[in-house]
Design an enzyme around this catalytic site. Structure first.
Site, PDB file in Angstrom:
ATOM      1  N   LYS A   1       0.852  -1.188   0.000  1.00  0.00           N
ATOM      2  CA  LYS A   1       0.000   0.000   0.000  1.00  0.00           C
ATOM      3  C   LYS A   1       0.888   1.238   0.000  1.00  0.00           C
ATOM      4  CE  LYS A   1      -4.086  -0.083   0.693  1.00  0.00           C
ATOM      5  NZ  LYS A   1      -5.211  -0.277  -0.241  1.00  0.00           N
TER       6      LYS A   1
ATOM      7  N   THR B  94      -3.388  -5.474   0.806  1.00  0.00           N
ATOM      8  CA  THR B  94      -2.778  -4.153   0.982  1.00  0.00           C
ATOM      9  C   THR B  94      -3.592  -3.316   1.957  1.00  0.00           C
ATOM     10  OG1 THR B  94      -3.951  -3.166  -0.911  1.00  0.00           O
ATOM     11  CG2 THR B  94      -1.831  -4.242  -1.344  1.00  0.00           C
ATOM     12  N   ASP B  95      -4.888  -3.571   2.046  1.00  0.00           N
ATOM     13  CA  ASP B  95      -5.702  -2.861   3.031  1.00  0.00           C
ATOM     14  C   ASP B  95      -5.237  -3.182   4.448  1.00  0.00           C
ATOM     15  OD1 ASP B  95      -8.209  -1.168   3.467  1.00  0.00           O
ATOM     16  OD2 ASP B  95      -8.669  -2.939   4.687  1.00  0.00           O
TER      17      ASP B  95
ATOM     18  N   PHE C 249      32.441  30.860 -11.389  1.00  0.00           N
ATOM     19  CA  PHE C 249      32.425  29.799 -12.399  1.00  0.00           C
ATOM     20  C   PHE C 249      33.204  30.304 -13.606  1.00  0.00           C
ATOM     21  CE2 PHE C 249      30.371  27.112 -15.759  1.00  0.00           C
ATOM     22  CZ  PHE C 249      30.896  25.912 -15.299  1.00  0.00           C
TER      23      PHE C 249
ATOM     24  N   ARG D 163      29.146  35.216  -8.316  1.00  0.00           N
ATOM     25  CA  ARG D 163      27.812  34.800  -8.748  1.00  0.00           C
ATOM     26  C   ARG D 163      26.981  34.314  -7.571  1.00  0.00           C
ATOM     27  NH1 ARG D 163      27.667  28.713 -11.421  1.00  0.00           N
ATOM     28  NH2 ARG D 163      28.833  27.657  -9.778  1.00  0.00           N
TER      29      ARG D 163
ATOM     30  N   GLN E 283      29.876  21.325  -8.125  1.00  0.00           N
ATOM     31  CA  GLN E 283      30.422  19.994  -7.835  1.00  0.00           C
ATOM     32  C   GLN E 283      31.305  20.025  -6.587  1.00  0.00           C
ATOM     33  OE1 GLN E 283      30.148  21.358 -10.846  1.00  0.00           O
ATOM     34  NE2 GLN E 283      30.057  19.825 -12.489  1.00  0.00           N
TER      35      GLN E 283
ATOM     36  N   ASN F  65      21.166  23.307 -10.300  1.00  0.00           N
ATOM     37  CA  ASN F  65      21.781  24.621 -10.205  1.00  0.00           C
ATOM     38  C   ASN F  65      20.724  25.657 -10.587  1.00  0.00           C
ATOM     39  OD1 ASN F  65      23.474  26.815 -10.114  1.00  0.00           O
ATOM     40  ND2 ASN F  65      25.122  25.847 -11.292  1.00  0.00           N
TER      41      ASN F  65
ATOM     42  N   HIS G 216      19.907  28.784 -11.578  1.00  0.00           N
ATOM     43  CA  HIS G 216      20.678  29.879 -12.165  1.00  0.00           C
ATOM     44  C   HIS G 216      20.049  31.240 -11.876  1.00  0.00           C
ATOM     45  CE1 HIS G 216      23.033  26.891 -14.231  1.00  0.00           C
ATOM     46  NE2 HIS G 216      21.965  26.415 -14.838  1.00  0.00           N
TER      47      HIS G 216
END
Length: 321
Positions: free
Chosen positions: A23, A68-69, A177, A194, A242, A268, A270
């Site tokens: 479930k 599943t119940d 960067f 940045r 990274q 990322n 931006h």
């Protein structure tokens, strides 16, 4: 209506491979009352069971099938009977129950999302107007992140993976960067100052694998792991996302002995400087810059950081965990 006879097991070439059932996404909220102060545990629990289930697939016989119940009802009953000390502890209790109480079930996997709540501050719960930390029973849902836990048990060995998703973080400076590869399709300009922003999705796997070992303090471990992750993000001068990812994982491994493996998926997010020259304006970072926050496309940085000598087990694709 004529009921057809059950089919026999098929002959080759079709045979049954990996299979599981259960479930998914049972929402359970446990409210504990400590006098006038209440505590909330808000979980979304998914159960997957596997084992001796070939016959139900081949012939439709449900002789080995726990409905599943029933698994849904077990989640509710365990929340009431045993409480929810932590997502991990709750998952361990459920997994142990399904494997040890049902002979055909050989393996249980419990996935849990936990949603955090915090108390609402008031001007005075006693009506005096004096400051107060908050009422004991009023809460607002935290929007910072969703806590995650996955517990797997096969009757002998445990695997516990904790984590989080949707933890949005930003450094408004302290990131560059530049020096990257260029070819005929490269248009990106180098950035010496940045914005670095991401929405962290992370998982970490514990070295605890059997009941003979003392189990970690799951709540303390989560809080400290999250804190180390955030401190590494904040304290790393970043030349690449990274590099930041590695420092986040490495700091966890260095400070939390109970954790053997960490995996992150970091989009990322931006932030591009807006070109304001057409309006006669300079958009200088030193003088309060204006950015366009782009939601897509985005760079996606993913990696695993391991304790030396340990094997990677967290799936590469975190959407499968």
């Amino acid at each position: 209506m004529t009921v057809p006879s059950r089919p026999s097991r098929p002959s080759r070439p079709a045979i049954l491979g990996q299979n599981q059932y259960g479930k998914a996404e049972t929402r359970v909220v446990r409210i504990t009352r400590d006098g006038a102060t209440h505590h909330i545990k808000d979980l979304n629990v998914s159960v997957a069971l596997s084992g001796d289930m070939e016959e139900v697939h081949y012939s439709g016989s449900n002789a080995h099938v726990l409905p599943t119940d029933t698994t849904k009802n077990t989640v509710y009953a365990f929340a009431k009977e045993y409480g929810v000390e932590s997502a991990e502890r709750f998952g361990i209790d459920l997994a142990r129950h399904f494997v040890t109480s049902q002979e055909p079930i050989h393996r249980a996997r419990i996935r849990i999302e936990e949603y955090a709540w915090e108390r609402i501050g008031t001007s005075g719960a006693d009506g005096t107007g004096h400051p107060a930390d908050g009422t004991g029973h009023s809460f607002v849902r935290k929007g910072q992140e969703t806590r995650l836990a996955q517990v797997t048990y096969d009757g002998e060995d445990w695997e516990v993976v904790s984590g989080l998703k949707d933890l949005t973080v930003m450094n408004s400076t302290g990131s560059e960067f530049r020096g990257y590869v260029r070819d005929e399709y490269t248009t990106l300009q180098e950035a010496h100052d940045r914005v670095l922003a991401t929405s962290v999705s992370g998982r970490w796997r514990f070295g605890w694998t059997d009941d003979e070992q003392p189990a970690p303090d799951w709540e303390e471990s989560y809080a400290q792991t999250r804190q180390h992750m955030l401190r590494a993000f904040a304290e790393t001068y970043s030349f690449s996302l990274q590099q930041t990812l590695y420092r986040m994982g490495a700091r966890i491994i260095e400070h939390r002995d109970e954790i053997d493996e960490v995996r992150f998926s970091l989009p990322n997010s931006h932030h591009f400087l807006v070109d304001l020259e057409p309006f006669g304006l300079e958009n200088d970072t030193a003088d309060g810059a204006v950015y366009f926050a782009a939601d897509r496309p985005y760079g996606l940085i993913e990696a695993t950081v391991l304790r030396e000598g340990c094997e990677a087990r967290i799936p590469v694709d975190l959407t499968n965990l």
